[in-house]
Design a protein around this motif. Structure first.
Motif, PDB file in Angstrom:
ATOM      1  N   GLY A  96     -14.656  27.135  20.691  1.00 53.45           N
ATOM      2  CA  GLY A  96     -16.001  26.968  21.234  1.00 53.45           C
ATOM      3  C   GLY A  96     -16.203  25.529  21.656  1.00 53.45           C
ATOM      4  N   PHE A  97     -16.662  25.355  22.890  1.00 51.15           N
ATOM      5  CA  PHE A  97     -16.827  24.006  23.427  1.00 51.15           C
ATOM      6  C   PHE A  97     -18.193  23.869  24.086  1.00 51.15           C
ATOM      7  CE2 PHE A  97     -12.304  25.059  23.553  1.00 51.15           C
ATOM      8  CZ  PHE A  97     -11.831  24.071  22.713  1.00 51.15           C
ATOM      9  N   GLY A 102     -25.043  19.949  26.188  1.00 53.09           N
ATOM     10  CA  GLY A 102     -25.218  20.700  24.949  1.00 53.09           C
ATOM     11  C   GLY A 102     -25.168  22.195  25.146  1.00 53.09           C
ATOM     12  N   GLY A 103     -24.859  22.623  26.368  1.00 49.64           N
ATOM     13  CA  GLY A 103     -24.678  24.045  26.629  1.00 49.64           C
ATOM     14  C   GLY A 103     -23.224  24.434  26.476  1.00 49.64           C
ATOM     15  N   PRO A 104     -22.908  25.731  26.534  1.00 52.29           N
ATOM     16  CA  PRO A 104     -21.511  26.144  26.416  1.00 52.29           C
ATOM     17  C   PRO A 104     -20.694  25.655  27.600  1.00 52.29           C
ATOM     18  CG  PRO A 104     -22.884  27.989  27.107  1.00 52.29           C
ATOM     19  CD  PRO A 104     -23.819  26.876  26.762  1.00 52.29           C
ATOM     20  N   ASP A 105     -19.504  25.152  27.346  1.00 52.50           N
ATOM     21  CA  ASP A 105     -18.626  24.685  28.412  1.00 52.50           C
ATOM     22  C   ASP A 105     -17.900  25.907  28.973  1.00 52.50           C
ATOM     23  OD1 ASP A 105     -16.675  23.627  30.042  1.00 52.50           O
ATOM     24  OD2 ASP A 105     -16.245  21.927  28.726  1.00 52.50           O
ATOM     25  N   TRP A 126     -12.286  37.079  19.406  1.00 54.85           N
ATOM     26  CA  TRP A 126     -12.458  35.671  19.054  1.00 54.85           C
ATOM     27  C   TRP A 126     -13.835  35.382  18.489  1.00 54.85           C
ATOM     28  CZ3 TRP A 126     -15.626  32.307  22.241  1.00 54.85           C
ATOM     29  CH2 TRP A 126     -16.106  32.898  23.415  1.00 54.85           C
ATOM     30  N   THR A 127     -13.862  34.282  17.749  1.00 54.86           N
ATOM     31  CA  THR A 127     -15.081  33.754  17.136  1.00 54.86           C
ATOM     32  C   THR A 127     -15.504  32.496  17.882  1.00 54.86           C
ATOM     33  OG1 THR A 127     -14.440  34.546  14.926  1.00 54.86           O
ATOM     34  CG2 THR A 127     -16.042  32.740  15.024  1.00 54.86           C
ATOM     35  N   PHE A 128     -16.780  32.416  18.244  1.00 57.33           N
ATOM     36  CA  PHE A 128     -17.333  31.141  18.698  1.00 57.33           C
ATOM     37  C   PHE A 128     -17.761  30.396  17.441  1.00 57.33           C
ATOM     38  CE2 PHE A 128     -20.223  28.016  20.318  1.00 57.33           C
ATOM     39  CZ  PHE A 128     -19.771  27.729  21.604  1.00 57.33           C
TER      40      PHE A 128
END
Length: 239
Positions: A96-97, A102-105, A126-128
């Motif tokens: 997770g990036f 500050g939003g998801p990359d 997968w897990t964020f």
């Protein structure tokens, strides 16, 4: 409880994996470098763990401390690592990036997902991870990721400071997982400063997935996972 709670344990190597399995863990999160909050393990370590236990293994994809995917070159290197792990049999991951807002990359996430979609037709699950606890908007992040293939879990403490501070957020999000609210379909897995004393409130809210690291290591983070410590959690959560 009507449903057996899932207990995921952080493992650094095959010894940790065996102890976690003996204690009753349901799944492993495989990482290296605990001081950096968990980075991608080596291919050799994954193979050793996979050979040592039959448990599902979620492999961390994270090259450096923090929640940035880094430069384009860094991201290319990480996708190559992901492909090597996938080719070696890894079919569950944790990553997770966040971008500079500050939003998801999404650029980084989609680059990894393009690799993890092979072999088709089933993408890797997968897990964020706890990047959600640093997001500018948790709700917005969830909605942006609602259609990403394979996403089945959010690992969160509800707050960057840990579960004690994040408890109100966790209870609110638990209520939303029982609705049709977009982005709340994935499992809410609680971890990050999680203690046994938190479990009554979390279980009462219907949360059924828990993640422990230090709590499985009586000697501290530099010590190994102990089957007895994992077994204590398994006993509280139910067999």
């Amino acid at each position: 409880m009507n449903k057996r709670a899932l207990l995921e344990v952080i493992a650094l190597d095959a010894r940790d994996a065996v102890a976690a399995a003996e204690g009753g863990a349901d799944r492993l999160e495989l990482v290296t470098d605990i001081a950096a909050d968990g980075l991608t393990p080596s291919l050799a370590t994954f193979r050793e763990v996979r050979a040592a236990v039959p448990l599902p293994v979620r492999v961390m994809l994270r090259a450096s401390d923090g929640f940035s995917a880094g430069t384009p070159a860094d991201l290319r290197a990480l996708t190559e690592t992901a492909r090597a792990l996938r080719d070696a049999g890894a079919d569950e991951f944790v990553f997770g990036f966040l971008d500079e807002t500050g939003g998801p990359d999404l650029r980084a996430l989609d680059a990894l997902l393009a690799v993890l979609a092979d072999p088709a037709p089933a993408p890797a699950r997968w897990t964020f991870h706890r990047a959600i606890d640093r997001a500018a908007s948790r709700e917005s992040l969830r909605k942006h990721l609602a259609d990403r293939p394979g996403l089945d879990t959010y690992l969160t403490a509800g707050s960057p400071a840990g579960v004690t501070d994040g408890l109100p957020t966790l209870l609110a999000e638990a209520a939303l997982t029982h609705t049709a609210e977009p982005g709340y379909e994935p499992v809410l897995m609680v971890g990050g400063g999680l203690h046994l004393t938190h479990l009554p409130d979390l279980l009462a809210a219907g949360i059924t997935a828990f993640h422990i690291g230090g709590a499985a290591r009586p000697q501290g983070w530099e010590g190994p996972v102990a089957a007895s410590a994992v077994g204590e959690w398994r006993g509280v959560l139910g067999a």
